[in-house]
Write a protein that holds these residues in place. Sequence first.
Motif, PDB file in Angstrom:
ATOM      1  N   LEU A   7       0.844  -1.193   0.000  1.00  0.00           N
ATOM      2  CA  LEU A   7       0.000   0.000   0.000  1.00  0.00           C
ATOM      3  C   LEU A   7       0.877   1.240   0.000  1.00  0.00           C
ATOM      4  O   LEU A   7       1.811   1.348   0.791  1.00  0.00           O
ATOM      5  N   ASN A   8       0.552   2.173  -0.885  1.00  0.00           N
ATOM      6  CA  ASN A   8       1.338   3.397  -0.996  1.00  0.00           C
ATOM      7  C   ASN A   8       0.399   4.592  -1.134  1.00  0.00           C
ATOM      8  O   ASN A   8      -0.378   4.673  -2.088  1.00  0.00           O
ATOM      9  N   LEU A   9       0.434   5.501  -0.170  1.00  0.00           N
ATOM     10  CA  LEU A   9      -0.343   6.736  -0.218  1.00  0.00           C
ATOM     11  C   LEU A   9       0.610   7.881  -0.515  1.00  0.00           C
ATOM     12  O   LEU A   9       1.559   8.120   0.251  1.00  0.00           O
ATOM     13  N   ARG A  10       0.362   8.572  -1.611  1.00  0.00           N
ATOM     14  CA  ARG A  10       1.294   9.610  -2.060  1.00  0.00           C
ATOM     15  C   ARG A  10       0.591  10.955  -2.132  1.00  0.00           C
ATOM     16  O   ARG A  10      -0.374  11.127  -2.887  1.00  0.00           O
ATOM     17  N   ASN A  11       1.073  11.904  -1.333  1.00  0.00           N
ATOM     18  CA  ASN A  11       0.567  13.286  -1.337  1.00  0.00           C
ATOM     19  C   ASN A  11      -0.959  13.319  -1.279  1.00  0.00           C
ATOM     20  O   ASN A  11      -1.600  14.104  -1.987  1.00  0.00           O
ATOM     21  N   LEU A  12      -1.524  12.490  -0.428  1.00  0.00           N
ATOM     22  CA  LEU A  12      -2.968  12.289  -0.410  1.00  0.00           C
ATOM     23  C   LEU A  12      -3.696  13.423   0.303  1.00  0.00           C
ATOM     24  O   LEU A  12      -3.314  13.843   1.397  1.00  0.00           O
ATOM     25  N   ALA A  13      -4.766  13.903  -0.321  1.00  0.00           N
ATOM     26  CA  ALA A  13      -5.717  14.812   0.307  1.00  0.00           C
ATOM     27  C   ALA A  13      -7.101  14.232   0.080  1.00  0.00           C
ATOM     28  O   ALA A  13      -7.467  13.874  -1.043  1.00  0.00           O
ATOM     29  N   CYS A  14      -7.889  14.106   1.162  1.00  0.00           N
ATOM     30  CA  CYS A  14      -9.216  13.523   1.038  1.00  0.00           C
ATOM     31  C   CYS A  14     -10.120  14.079   2.128  1.00  0.00           C
ATOM     32  O   CYS A  14      -9.660  14.713   3.076  1.00  0.00           O
ATOM     33  N   GLY A  15     -11.408  13.856   1.975  1.00  0.00           N
ATOM     34  CA  GLY A  15     -12.376  14.358   2.938  1.00  0.00           C
ATOM     35  C   GLY A  15     -13.778  13.976   2.514  1.00  0.00           C
ATOM     36  O   GLY A  15     -13.992  12.979   1.814  1.00  0.00           O
ATOM     37  N   VAL A  58     -10.763  10.885  -3.601  1.00  0.00           N
ATOM     38  CA  VAL A  58      -9.490  11.537  -3.324  1.00  0.00           C
ATOM     39  C   VAL A  58      -9.462  12.891  -4.024  1.00  0.00           C
ATOM     40  O   VAL A  58      -9.809  12.997  -5.201  1.00  0.00           O
ATOM     41  N   HIS A  59      -9.070  13.938  -3.306  1.00  0.00           N
ATOM     42  CA  HIS A  59      -8.982  15.274  -3.900  1.00  0.00           C
ATOM     43  C   HIS A  59      -7.648  15.509  -4.593  1.00  0.00           C
ATOM     44  O   HIS A  59      -7.584  16.137  -5.646  1.00  0.00           O
ATOM     45  N   GLU A  60      -6.575  15.031  -3.966  1.00  0.00           N
ATOM     46  CA  GLU A  60      -5.235  15.161  -4.538  1.00  0.00           C
ATOM     47  C   GLU A  60      -4.447  13.902  -4.215  1.00  0.00           C
ATOM     48  O   GLU A  60      -4.785  13.157  -3.300  1.00  0.00           O
ATOM     49  N   GLY A  61      -3.361  13.712  -4.974  1.00  0.00           N
ATOM     50  CA  GLY A  61      -2.515  12.554  -4.742  1.00  0.00           C
ATOM     51  C   GLY A  61      -3.154  11.272  -5.223  1.00  0.00           C
ATOM     52  O   GLY A  61      -4.112  11.291  -6.019  1.00  0.00           O
ATOM     53  N   GLU A  62      -2.635  10.142  -4.740  1.00  0.00           N
ATOM     54  CA  GLU A  62      -3.160   8.854  -5.187  1.00  0.00           C
ATOM     55  C   GLU A  62      -2.925   7.765  -4.148  1.00  0.00           C
ATOM     56  O   GLU A  62      -2.081   7.891  -3.255  1.00  0.00           O
ATOM     57  N   ILE A  63      -3.713   6.711  -4.294  1.00  0.00           N
ATOM     58  CA  ILE A  63      -3.569   5.510  -3.470  1.00  0.00           C
ATOM     59  C   ILE A  63      -3.237   4.353  -4.401  1.00  0.00           C
ATOM     60  O   ILE A  63      -3.969   4.088  -5.360  1.00  0.00           O
ATOM     61  N   GLN A  64      -2.143   3.659  -4.110  1.00  0.00           N
ATOM     62  CA  GLN A  64      -1.744   2.504  -4.891  1.00  0.00           C
ATOM     63  C   GLN A  64      -1.826   1.252  -4.029  1.00  0.00           C
ATOM     64  O   GLN A  64      -1.429   1.257  -2.866  1.00  0.00           O
ATOM     65  N   LEU A  65      -2.338   0.177  -4.624  1.00  0.00           N
ATOM     66  CA  LEU A  65      -2.378  -1.126  -3.966  1.00  0.00           C
ATOM     67  C   LEU A  65      -1.705  -2.131  -4.885  1.00  0.00           C
ATOM     68  O   LEU A  65      -2.135  -2.315  -6.033  1.00  0.00           O
ATOM     69  N   ALA A  66      -0.639  -2.745  -4.388  1.00  0.00           N
ATOM     70  CA  ALA A  66       0.140  -3.709  -5.178  1.00  0.00           C
ATOM     71  C   ALA A  66       0.558  -3.117  -6.520  1.00  0.00           C
ATOM     72  O   ALA A  66       0.530  -3.795  -7.555  1.00  0.00           O
ATOM     73  N   SER A  71      -7.134   4.837  -6.414  1.00  0.00           N
ATOM     74  CA  SER A  71      -7.810   6.130  -6.222  1.00  0.00           C
ATOM     75  C   SER A  71      -6.862   7.255  -6.586  1.00  0.00           C
ATOM     76  O   SER A  71      -5.668   7.207  -6.278  1.00  0.00           O
ATOM     77  N   LYS A  72      -7.413   8.248  -7.266  1.00  0.00           N
ATOM     78  CA  LYS A  72      -6.721   9.501  -7.511  1.00  0.00           C
ATOM     79  C   LYS A  72      -7.786  10.532  -7.842  1.00  0.00           C
ATOM     80  O   LYS A  72      -8.978  10.199  -7.953  1.00  0.00           O
ATOM     81  N   ALA A  73      -7.402  11.780  -7.977  1.00  0.00           N
ATOM     82  CA  ALA A  73      -8.376  12.826  -8.282  1.00  0.00           C
ATOM     83  C   ALA A  73      -9.113  12.477  -9.576  1.00  0.00           C
ATOM     84  O   ALA A  73      -8.499  12.245 -10.614  1.00  0.00           O
ATOM     85  N   GLY A  74     -10.433  12.374  -9.506  1.00  0.00           N
ATOM     86  CA  GLY A  74     -11.236  12.069 -10.678  1.00  0.00           C
ATOM     87  C   GLY A  74     -11.425  10.586 -10.948  1.00  0.00           C
ATOM     88  O   GLY A  74     -12.129  10.217 -11.893  1.00  0.00           O
TER      89      GLY A  74
END
Length: 369
Positions: A7-15, A58-66, A71-74
């Motif tokens: 799991l990698n969360l990069r520069n994530l913004a969410c709400g 996700v508003h900004e950044g991204e979530i990577q799994l394997a 998830s990323k913006a849009g």
Amino acid sequence: MSQPLLLNLRNLACGYGDQRIVQNLNLHLNAGDIGCLLGSSGCGKTTTLRAIAGFEPVHEGEIQLAGNVISKAGFTLAPEKRRIGMVFQDYALFPHLTVAQNIAFGIAKHPRQAAVIDEMLDLVKLGGLGGRYPHELSGGQQQRVALARALAPEPQLLLLDEPFSNLDVELRRRLSHEVRDILKQRGTSAILVTHDQEEAFAVSDQVGVFKEGRLEQWDTPYNLYHEPQTPFVASFIGQGYFIRGQMTSVEAVSTELGELRGNRAYRMAAGSSVDVLLRPDDIVHAPDSPLRAVIVGKSFLGASTLYRLQLPTGSQLEAIFTSHVDRQPGEEVGIAVKADHLVVFPVPGSIATQTVQQATGVRRHSGPN
């Protein structure tokens, strides 16, 4: 040998909606590890978990799994396509289904469904209870069913949202260790959300301390306790408190407890005002020490006793002595400092603040004005 990144969360913004709860979040979890998001209510830990699950965008950044962006913006991959399991705070069991039917819910097309159900029941120590309904089980048993249901489809990642919060203290403590053993036995990676430090440390390999939507530190429980990177983490983890001191060299601090020496060179220049982190286990009983304090309070803990001590300056400290030392409020005792990992932070406004960034939330014990 280190495991591959899962799991990698990069520069994530969410709400929620247009409101951003979490900002600039970066963390990673290796396969087979258990991580924890720790913090008080409203700090952003559950929001982050829901974003990982795919329940929130996700508003900004991204979530990577394997290695795959989920998830990323849009873009938000549907939760059911993520191979992520979830154990909810209230367990979310289907009341009209038996234990076995609850476990079978996510593996309806599995060719070995019956065998998997039996395996899961044995794994969570509920063998023979497959025919019961949730209302016929205790809270701890319901939690085990929820865990079994989440593990049955063999998810790449398991998310646990305050899974023990509805249980009594002793059951929470026991189940937290059992859950860790189960996850490690199966090699299942997991992220736990909790506000309970004891629970976080018992279950997790890595813990992230959240404050107001930002990750203060992502580290091992040992490092969070002994090597906090910010004053907030230092005061939030354990029973830490601060006393004021002045750097006399790159490795020594002058305080009202005497000169304290660390196990490293510090970045603050001589003459800098600093806050020195102390914990109750750093203050030891030393009957012959010239450093004296008066007991102003005590709490018996069984194997040890927590004492609240007052120095001649009026400053108060906390110390843990073995329960064989039984002293009473009003008595004077000799003490010494045994801080193997001396942690210091610059005081705002001192010359050291030019080189070290400060954080708020410091809990400080100081003498009279």
